[in-house]
Design a protein around this motif. Sequence first.
Motif, PDB file in Angstrom:
ATOM      1  N   THR A   4    -123.656  21.310 -25.267  1.00 55.98           N
ATOM      2  CA  THR A   4    -124.407  20.043 -25.251  1.00 55.98           C
ATOM      3  C   THR A   4    -123.556  18.759 -24.834  1.00 55.98           C
ATOM      4  O   THR A   4    -124.205  17.875 -24.229  1.00 55.98           O
ATOM      5  CB  THR A   4    -124.833  20.101 -26.622  1.00 55.98           C
ATOM      6  OG1 THR A   4    -125.266  21.109 -27.062  1.00 55.98           O
ATOM      7  CG2 THR A   4    -125.681  18.999 -26.952  1.00 55.98           C
ATOM      8  N   LEU A   8    -125.140  16.119 -22.325  1.00 57.97           N
ATOM      9  CA  LEU A   8    -125.710  14.906 -22.996  1.00 57.97           C
ATOM     10  C   LEU A   8    -124.496  13.907 -23.085  1.00 57.97           C
ATOM     11  O   LEU A   8    -123.693  14.224 -23.357  1.00 57.97           O
ATOM     12  CB  LEU A   8    -126.307  15.197 -24.511  1.00 57.97           C
ATOM     13  CG  LEU A   8    -127.412  16.169 -24.301  1.00 57.97           C
ATOM     14  CD1 LEU A   8    -127.611  16.408 -25.925  1.00 57.97           C
ATOM     15  CD2 LEU A   8    -128.710  15.446 -23.896  1.00 57.97           C
ATOM     16  N   ASN A   9    -125.045  12.432 -23.051  1.00 54.12           N
ATOM     17  CA  ASN A   9    -123.889  11.596 -23.409  1.00 54.12           C
ATOM     18  C   ASN A   9    -123.579  11.414 -24.884  1.00 54.12           C
ATOM     19  O   ASN A   9    -124.190  11.961 -25.646  1.00 54.12           O
ATOM     20  CB  ASN A   9    -124.299  10.270 -22.718  1.00 54.12           C
ATOM     21  CG  ASN A   9    -125.546   9.618 -23.483  1.00 54.12           C
ATOM     22  OD1 ASN A   9    -125.790   9.746 -24.833  1.00 54.12           O
ATOM     23  ND2 ASN A   9    -126.291   8.807 -22.700  1.00 54.12           N
ATOM     24  N   ASP A  11    -123.394   8.932 -26.899  1.00 56.26           N
ATOM     25  CA  ASP A  11    -124.349   8.271 -27.960  1.00 56.26           C
ATOM     26  C   ASP A  11    -125.736   8.976 -28.230  1.00 56.26           C
ATOM     27  O   ASP A  11    -126.074   8.979 -29.392  1.00 56.26           O
ATOM     28  CB  ASP A  11    -124.830   6.847 -27.141  1.00 56.26           C
ATOM     29  CG  ASP A  11    -124.023   5.667 -26.647  1.00 56.26           C
ATOM     30  OD1 ASP A  11    -123.017   5.927 -27.451  1.00 56.26           O
ATOM     31  OD2 ASP A  11    -124.074   5.160 -25.692  1.00 56.26           O
ATOM     32  N   THR A  12    -126.079   9.824 -27.358  1.00 60.45           N
ATOM     33  CA  THR A  12    -127.164  10.774 -27.968  1.00 60.45           C
ATOM     34  C   THR A  12    -126.717  11.670 -28.708  1.00 60.45           C
ATOM     35  O   THR A  12    -127.391  12.145 -29.874  1.00 60.45           O
ATOM     36  CB  THR A  12    -127.767  11.489 -26.561  1.00 60.45           C
ATOM     37  OG1 THR A  12    -128.239  10.366 -25.681  1.00 60.45           O
ATOM     38  CG2 THR A  12    -129.008  12.490 -26.968  1.00 60.45           C
ATOM     39  N   ILE A  13    -125.693  12.406 -28.809  1.00 61.70           N
ATOM     40  CA  ILE A  13    -125.217  13.501 -29.471  1.00 61.70           C
ATOM     41  C   ILE A  13    -124.505  12.727 -31.061  1.00 61.70           C
ATOM     42  O   ILE A  13    -125.068  13.486 -31.858  1.00 61.70           O
ATOM     43  CB  ILE A  13    -123.860  14.143 -28.852  1.00 61.70           C
ATOM     44  CG1 ILE A  13    -124.096  14.831 -27.629  1.00 61.70           C
ATOM     45  CG2 ILE A  13    -122.938  14.854 -29.818  1.00 61.70           C
ATOM     46  CD1 ILE A  13    -122.815  15.125 -26.793  1.00 61.70           C
ATOM     47  N   ALA A  15    -126.355  10.518 -32.396  1.00 59.62           N
ATOM     48  CA  ALA A  15    -127.754  10.402 -33.052  1.00 59.62           C
ATOM     49  C   ALA A  15    -128.298  11.396 -33.395  1.00 59.62           C
ATOM     50  O   ALA A  15    -129.241  11.392 -34.244  1.00 59.62           O
ATOM     51  CB  ALA A  15    -128.676   9.542 -32.119  1.00 59.62           C
ATOM     52  N   LEU A  16    -127.793  12.530 -33.075  1.00 57.40           N
ATOM     53  CA  LEU A  16    -128.432  14.144 -33.562  1.00 57.40           C
ATOM     54  C   LEU A  16    -127.712  14.624 -34.624  1.00 57.40           C
ATOM     55  O   LEU A  16    -126.536  14.150 -34.969  1.00 57.40           O
ATOM     56  CB  LEU A  16    -128.494  15.077 -32.428  1.00 57.40           C
ATOM     57  CG  LEU A  16    -129.305  14.496 -31.121  1.00 57.40           C
ATOM     58  CD1 LEU A  16    -128.790  15.623 -30.090  1.00 57.40           C
ATOM     59  CD2 LEU A  16    -130.548  14.586 -31.537  1.00 57.40           C
TER      60      LEU A  16
END
Length: 145
Positions: A4, A8-9, A11-13, A15-16
């Motif tokens: 992952t 994915l960048n 920031d996205t990681i 937020a999850l």
Amino acid sequence: MTRTSKYLNQDTIAALQSFQIEKIDREITDYLDTNNKMNTYHFEYCPKCGCYHPHLIKSGFANSGKQMLRCKSCGKRFVVDRGQLTFYSHQDQSKWNELIMDTLNGVSLKETAAKINVNERNVFNMRHKLLVSLGTEERPIHSGK
């Protein structure tokens, strides 16, 4: 390092939730494994006409995303996993492998469903498909190079 984090960048990681990252990681792994295995199937018999060592050509993709093949002898199309447990299944091979091991080890449906992240009813149906297939013999598919 998970797959992952490669796709994915940060920031996205960030937020999850951890379970979401694990699920995305499993999905990425499944897609990459499917892509790697796509060209390694060899049918000993055509599942439609029964021709021995058929000449097969790629013939597009099914709505499920699985590779379609066409037999040059009979002209019929079929999915790569025709005659296998994964045929007409939305679950990938790794989930089927886990289900088979859990069935052999006597693990409950509920535990298997949680482990492979599939609804309990689907695990029930998958297990019965496995048990029925053990009683019947399909034409062989060989994974060759």
